[in-house]
Scaffold this active site. Structure first.
Site, PDB file in Angstrom:
ATOM      1  CB  CYS A   7     161.054  23.740 120.529  1.00 54.65           C
ATOM      2  SG  CYS A   7     161.938  24.151 122.207  1.00 54.65           S
ATOM      3  CB  CYS A  79     160.548  23.723 116.197  1.00 53.25           C
ATOM      4  SG  CYS A  79     160.969  22.226 117.349  1.00 53.25           S
ATOM      5  CB  CYS A  86     150.958  19.393 118.443  1.00 53.18           C
ATOM      6  SG  CYS A  86     150.956  20.804 120.460  1.00 53.18           S
TER       7      CYS A  86
END
Length: 151
Positions: A7, A79, A86
């Protein structure tokens, strides 16, 4: 089996998911990280996990870059920010999943309301990661049928 849970701050949702998944099966290597890690794990997350007898007080937020060159069976974002940001992993990643949750650390209001939001999200994380464990991890651990799936 190696699982990385990501996250943004790695202080709340990913830490709770880490705690739950590890509690389901101690043989799984579970790690968590953040794209912008906080200085420490959210104290309310620690408190709410203690209510369900899972201790995450020794967890430390870690930058996702620590894990980029490792191999993972699963990389799971919890999230939207981490899902959108990412990074690219240079190590092998078996499956990348997104299982998103509201951020209870953004809740405002009375202490009772804030606690209820943390509990709600905690319980959603437990349910979702239990489902993930049963449908993904346990499924992979079952022996394969020798009849080619016709039994």
């Amino acid at each position: 089996m190696k699982v990385l849970i990501l996250c943004t701050g790695n202080s709340c949702r990913s830490q709770m998911a880490h705690g739950f998944l590890q509690s389901f099966d101690h043989t799984i290597e579970v790690y968590s990280g953040g794209t912008e890690p906080a200085a420490q794990v959210n104290a309310k997350a620690v408190e709410m996990m203690k209510e369900v007898r899972i201790d995450i007080s020794s967890h430390v937020p870690t930058h996702v870059n620590t894990y980029l060159d490792q191999e993972w069976d699963y990389v799971i974002t919890v999230c939207g920010g981490a899902n959108e940001n990412c990074p690219t992993f240079s190590g092998k990643v078996g499956k990348r999943l997104h299982i998103g949750f509201d951020d209870p650390s953004h809740a405002t209001g009375t202490p009772e309301f804030i606690d209820s939001e943390f509990r709600r999200v905690r319980d959603e994380i437990r349910k979702s990661f239990a489902r993930f464990y049963i449908t993904e991890i346990r499924k992979e651990a079952l022996p394969q049928c020798s009849c080619g799936g016709n039994c």
